[in-house]
Design a protein around this motif. Structure first.
Motif, PDB file in Angstrom:
ATOM      1  N   ARG A  61       1.232  -1.133  -0.360  1.00  0.00           N
ATOM      2  CA  ARG A  61      -0.091   0.444   0.394  1.00  0.00           C
ATOM      3  C   ARG A  61       1.102   1.594  -0.002  1.00  0.00           C
ATOM      4  O   ARG A  61       0.722   2.564  -0.438  1.00  0.00           O
ATOM      5  CB  ARG A  61      -0.907   0.333   1.640  1.00  0.00           C
ATOM      6  CG  ARG A  61      -1.643  -1.182   1.441  1.00  0.00           C
ATOM      7  CD  ARG A  61      -2.918  -0.887   2.167  1.00  0.00           C
ATOM      8  NE  ARG A  61      -2.871  -0.472   3.161  1.00  0.00           N
ATOM      9  CZ  ARG A  61      -2.784  -0.668   4.252  1.00  0.00           C
ATOM     10  NH1 ARG A  61      -2.609  -2.429   4.700  1.00  0.00           N
ATOM     11  NH2 ARG A  61      -2.423  -0.950   5.722  1.00  0.00           N
ATOM     12  N   ALA A  62       1.982   0.950   0.420  1.00  0.00           N
ATOM     13  CA  ALA A  62       2.947   2.776   0.806  1.00  0.00           C
ATOM     14  C   ALA A  62       3.252   2.846  -1.031  1.00  0.00           C
ATOM     15  O   ALA A  62       3.848   3.741  -1.183  1.00  0.00           O
ATOM     16  CB  ALA A  62       4.096   1.895   1.987  1.00  0.00           C
ATOM     17  N   ALA A  63       3.889   1.483  -1.621  1.00  0.00           N
ATOM     18  CA  ALA A  63       4.668   2.008  -2.571  1.00  0.00           C
ATOM     19  C   ALA A  63       3.531   2.109  -3.751  1.00  0.00           C
ATOM     20  O   ALA A  63       3.793   3.089  -4.118  1.00  0.00           O
ATOM     21  CB  ALA A  63       5.128   0.354  -3.006  1.00  0.00           C
ATOM     22  N   ALA A 108      -1.541   8.716   3.141  1.00  0.00           N
ATOM     23  CA  ALA A 108      -1.009   7.538   2.371  1.00  0.00           C
ATOM     24  C   ALA A 108      -2.656   7.076   2.293  1.00  0.00           C
ATOM     25  O   ALA A 108      -3.344   7.487   1.753  1.00  0.00           O
ATOM     26  CB  ALA A 108      -1.046   8.104   3.955  1.00  0.00           C
ATOM     27  N   LEU A 109      -2.072   4.971   1.721  1.00  0.00           N
ATOM     28  CA  LEU A 109      -2.912   4.722   2.059  1.00  0.00           C
ATOM     29  C   LEU A 109      -3.265   4.035   2.989  1.00  0.00           C
ATOM     30  O   LEU A 109      -2.651   2.387   3.320  1.00  0.00           O
ATOM     31  CB  LEU A 109      -3.078   4.026   0.329  1.00  0.00           C
ATOM     32  CG  LEU A 109      -3.859   2.418  -0.209  1.00  0.00           C
ATOM     33  CD1 LEU A 109      -5.000   3.655  -0.531  1.00  0.00           C
ATOM     34  CD2 LEU A 109      -3.296   2.635  -1.689  1.00  0.00           C
ATOM     35  N   LEU A 118     -14.577  -1.608  -5.622  1.00  0.00           N
ATOM     36  CA  LEU A 118     -13.607  -1.538  -5.000  1.00  0.00           C
ATOM     37  C   LEU A 118     -13.630  -0.709  -3.369  1.00  0.00           C
ATOM     38  O   LEU A 118     -14.562   0.299  -4.203  1.00  0.00           O
ATOM     39  CB  LEU A 118     -12.174  -0.888  -5.687  1.00  0.00           C
ATOM     40  CG  LEU A 118     -11.152  -0.090  -5.728  1.00  0.00           C
ATOM     41  CD1 LEU A 118      -9.722  -1.515  -5.386  1.00  0.00           C
ATOM     42  CD2 LEU A 118     -10.636   1.118  -6.100  1.00  0.00           C
ATOM     43  N   THR A 119     -12.612  -0.660  -2.776  1.00  0.00           N
ATOM     44  CA  THR A 119     -13.072  -0.122  -1.302  1.00  0.00           C
ATOM     45  C   THR A 119     -11.553   0.221  -1.213  1.00  0.00           C
ATOM     46  O   THR A 119     -10.672  -0.474  -1.048  1.00  0.00           O
ATOM     47  CB  THR A 119     -13.834  -0.458   0.212  1.00  0.00           C
ATOM     48  OG1 THR A 119     -12.981  -2.300  -0.033  1.00  0.00           O
ATOM     49  CG2 THR A 119     -15.160  -0.618  -0.324  1.00  0.00           C
ATOM     50  N   ALA A 120     -11.136   1.524  -0.339  1.00  0.00           N
ATOM     51  CA  ALA A 120     -10.032   2.106  -0.036  1.00  0.00           C
ATOM     52  C   ALA A 120     -10.357   3.601   0.807  1.00  0.00           C
ATOM     53  O   ALA A 120     -10.805   4.364   0.631  1.00  0.00           O
ATOM     54  CB  ALA A 120      -8.999   2.602  -1.380  1.00  0.00           C
ATOM     55  N   ARG A 121      -9.338   3.540   2.023  1.00  0.00           N
ATOM     56  CA  ARG A 121      -9.204   4.817   2.915  1.00  0.00           C
ATOM     57  C   ARG A 121      -8.151   5.466   2.155  1.00  0.00           C
ATOM     58  O   ARG A 121      -6.913   5.020   2.592  1.00  0.00           O
ATOM     59  CB  ARG A 121      -8.680   4.582   3.897  1.00  0.00           C
ATOM     60  CG  ARG A 121     -10.535   4.165   4.065  1.00  0.00           C
ATOM     61  CD  ARG A 121     -10.864   3.911   6.207  1.00  0.00           C
ATOM     62  NE  ARG A 121      -9.995   3.414   6.310  1.00  0.00           N
ATOM     63  CZ  ARG A 121      -9.159   3.826   7.014  1.00  0.00           C
ATOM     64  NH1 ARG A 121      -8.871   4.582   7.995  1.00  0.00           N
ATOM     65  NH2 ARG A 121      -9.106   2.353   7.599  1.00  0.00           N
ATOM     66  N   ALA A 122      -7.665   6.806   1.556  1.00  0.00           N
ATOM     67  CA  ALA A 122      -6.697   7.257   1.845  1.00  0.00           C
ATOM     68  C   ALA A 122      -6.669   8.415   2.218  1.00  0.00           C
ATOM     69  O   ALA A 122      -7.256   9.359   2.562  1.00  0.00           O
ATOM     70  CB  ALA A 122      -6.491   6.972   0.154  1.00  0.00           C
TER      71      ALA A 122
END
Length: 198
Positions: free
Chosen positions: A42-44, A53-54, A77-81
């Motif tokens: 995730r960091a990459a 941030a991811l 697709l779910t994400a928090r960034a």
């Protein structure tokens, strides 16, 4: 027959695959998947997408056979960034919850040159040898993120810069000076009555 993916709760040794050879998928039933990259991955990806941030990323769905020559990938697709504000660079939270679909068709030629007519459905692609969930998730995330993240209260008119340790002047700070300039101009006009007639 065991499923191509495994239960994430069964431990790291049984981690679900992130790449599927299309020739090895079942021609009769869907192949389910759940892609959740670790913190390092995730960091990459956050660095690639210029994110601060991811915090979380998940792609869950299945690959369905459609006839003999097509595969349909349907997922969520779910994400928090955290994105940098386009004005202040302050963190702007982004919550992503988007459907993802890809249709893979055998024998479909990849577009070449500038004059190739693209299909109306931009989710249709030539059948690949390998379906890479990491690539699909990264592409879908990039398309789903807000283009112009804005922190609360940020305004283009306040995008002023100052030396380190010095508070920059905002439009609100400069308006009193502008008002004084207008007042001085009016006073000067009254004080100068112009050439006398006579």
């Amino acid at each position: 027959m065991s499923s191509p993916t495994s239960d994430p709760a069964s431990g790291p040794a049984a981690a679900a695959p992130t790449r599927f050879r299309t020739g090895g998928l079942s021609p009769r039933k869907p192949t389910r998947f759940r892609f959740r990259p670790e913190a390092e991955a995730r960091a990459a990806l956050a660095a690639d997408l210029d994110l601060l941030a991811l915090h979380a990323l998940e792609l869950t769905g299945e690959i369905r056979p459609v006839g003999r020559d097509e595969l349909l990938l349907v997922a969520q697709l779910t994400a928090r960034a955290d994105q940098p504000c386009g004005i202040t660079l302050a963190p702007v939270p982004a919550l992503i919850d988007e459907p993802v679909q890809r249709r893979y068709v055998a024998g479909l030629a990849a577009p070449e040159g500038d004059e190739v007519e693209m299909p109306e459905d931009d989710t249709t692609e030539p059948m690949p040898e390998v379906i890479d969930l990491a690539e699909i998730a990264a592409e879908a995330l990039a398309l789903s993120l807000p283009l112009y993240p804005r922190a609360p209260g940020a305004d283009f008119g306040q995008a002023l810069h100052a030396a380190e340790g010095v508070t920059p002047l905002s439009d609100r700070d400069l308006k009193p000076f502008a008002g004084l300039q207008d007042l001085a101009a009016k006073l000067a006009a009254k004080a100068d009555p112009g050439p006398e007639e006579g």
